[in-house]
Design a protein around this motif. Structure first.
Motif, PDB file in Angstrom:
ATOM      1  N   THR A  89      43.119  37.518  39.536  1.00  0.00           N
ATOM      2  CA  THR A  89      42.491  37.106  40.971  1.00  0.00           C
ATOM      3  C   THR A  89      42.024  38.103  41.745  1.00  0.00           C
ATOM      4  O   THR A  89      42.427  39.336  42.097  1.00  0.00           O
ATOM      5  N   ILE A  90      40.392  37.932  42.002  1.00  0.00           N
ATOM      6  CA  ILE A  90      39.815  39.049  42.710  1.00  0.00           C
ATOM      7  C   ILE A  90      39.197  38.351  44.092  1.00  0.00           C
ATOM      8  O   ILE A  90      38.641  37.284  43.972  1.00  0.00           O
ATOM      9  N   ARG A  91      39.680  38.919  45.105  1.00  0.00           N
ATOM     10  CA  ARG A  91      39.135  38.483  46.491  1.00  0.00           C
ATOM     11  C   ARG A  91      37.562  38.881  46.624  1.00  0.00           C
ATOM     12  O   ARG A  91      37.500  39.893  46.422  1.00  0.00           O
ATOM     13  N   LEU A  92      37.121  37.935  46.976  1.00  0.00           N
ATOM     14  CA  LEU A  92      35.430  38.163  47.100  1.00  0.00           C
ATOM     15  C   LEU A  92      35.171  38.497  48.506  1.00  0.00           C
ATOM     16  O   LEU A  92      33.850  38.677  48.803  1.00  0.00           O
ATOM     17  N   GLU A  93      36.050  38.390  49.392  1.00  0.00           N
ATOM     18  CA  GLU A  93      35.983  38.906  50.853  1.00  0.00           C
ATOM     19  C   GLU A  93      36.806  39.782  51.494  1.00  0.00           C
ATOM     20  O   GLU A  93      37.958  39.613  50.973  1.00  0.00           O
ATOM     21  N   ASP A  94      36.418  40.560  52.227  1.00  0.00           N
ATOM     22  CA  ASP A  94      37.394  41.747  52.829  1.00  0.00           C
ATOM     23  C   ASP A  94      38.179  41.037  53.624  1.00  0.00           C
ATOM     24  O   ASP A  94      39.605  41.443  53.859  1.00  0.00           O
ATOM     25  N   GLU A  95      38.033  39.893  54.277  1.00  0.00           N
ATOM     26  CA  GLU A  95      39.000  39.207  55.168  1.00  0.00           C
ATOM     27  C   GLU A  95      38.766  37.650  55.487  1.00  0.00           C
ATOM     28  O   GLU A  95      37.458  37.359  55.307  1.00  0.00           O
ATOM     29  N   GLY A  96      39.487  36.925  55.660  1.00  0.00           N
ATOM     30  CA  GLY A  96      39.538  35.740  56.058  1.00  0.00           C
ATOM     31  C   GLY A  96      39.134  35.461  57.594  1.00  0.00           C
ATOM     32  O   GLY A  96      39.135  36.319  58.272  1.00  0.00           O
ATOM     33  N   GLU A  97      39.131  34.225  58.043  1.00  0.00           N
ATOM     34  CA  GLU A  97      38.879  33.629  59.092  1.00  0.00           C
ATOM     35  C   GLU A  97      39.856  34.240  60.220  1.00  0.00           C
ATOM     36  O   GLU A  97      39.438  34.231  61.476  1.00  0.00           O
ATOM     37  N   SER A  98      40.985  34.599  59.951  1.00  0.00           N
ATOM     38  CA  SER A  98      42.090  34.984  60.792  1.00  0.00           C
ATOM     39  C   SER A  98      42.173  36.581  60.922  1.00  0.00           C
ATOM     40  O   SER A  98      42.901  37.139  61.552  1.00  0.00           O
ATOM     41  N   GLY A  99      41.612  37.035  59.949  1.00  0.00           N
ATOM     42  CA  GLY A  99      41.367  38.480  59.833  1.00  0.00           C
ATOM     43  C   GLY A  99      42.101  39.494  58.875  1.00  0.00           C
ATOM     44  O   GLY A  99      42.162  40.549  58.791  1.00  0.00           O
TER      45      GLY A  99
END
Length: 210
Positions: A89-99
């Motif tokens: 599983t590879i996260r495509l963003e550095d952070e979500g909407e909560s940080g």
């Protein structure tokens, strides 16, 4: 003097996963296919209590768009089969909407299944999973009073063993439908920081193949 019992909880829909199985190669009774998936951040990562964010592990999703990539191999004999799978599983963003964001993760499994009677099968599986600690930080009020409030206390290595049973419907209106139930329990876990041990899990799923 009295005391106050505090309970925390969250509920709702998690992330939505869309997965495709792409045929790789087949040779006799051996086959391999690719797992290509995308996880959509539909699960809330903004769950609060008393105006403060709940601990990271109580949020309902990862908060990020995630790619799920891997491969699966299987070989069938007369009345039993064996297989193995690796999935990242590879996260495509550095952070979500909560940080914050979860780290990349790895899962791998090996299994064997036996079909003593037609349309029924029993299985055994060993699963290994690994994930790093959380990245980032809440961008809002949150506590720092217990292990679940700290990013370093998430992730780690877990080895699980499990058994399952599957019922395949071969005829009638439920043709090609499959009911599967599996029980998994940890046999070894090395969690990051002051982690919360993973307990046994029971999974039931209804599948349809065409």
């Amino acid at each position: 003097g009295g005391h106050t019992d505090m309970t925390h909880g969250s509920s709702g829909w998690g992330d939505l996963s869309v997965t495709a199985l792409v045929r790789g190669w087949e040779r006799g009774e051996s086959r391999m296919h690719w797992n290509l998936g995308l996880s959509v951040p539909t699960g809330s990562v903004s769950e609060t209590m008393g105006g403060h964010y709940l601990p990271y592990g109580m949020q309902l999703g990862s908060g990020t768009w995630d790619a799920k990539l891997g491969s699966t191999f299987s070989h069938r004999f007369s009345d039993y089969s064996v297989g193995a799978q690796i999935l990242g599983t590879i996260r495509l963003e550095d952070e979500g909407e909560s940080g914050f964001a979860r780290s990349d993760a790895l899962e791998s499994s090996v299994w064997a299944s036996w079909s003593p009677v037609r349309l029924w099968s029993l299985s055994g599986r060993i699963k290994y999973s690994a994930e790093g600690s959380l990245d980032g930080h809440y961008e809002g009020p949150h506590h720092h009073s217990a292990p679940p409030h700290f990013q370093r206390n998430y992730g780690g290595d877990v080895l699980e063993a499990g058994v399952g049973v599957t019922r395949l419907f071969g005829d009638g209106a439920l043709r090609n439908h499959r009911l599967a139930v599996e029980f998994l329990t940890p046999v070894y876990q090395q969690l990051n920081g002051v982690g919360m041990d993973r307990g046994p899990t029971l999974t039931a799923g209804w599948q349809y193949a065409w």
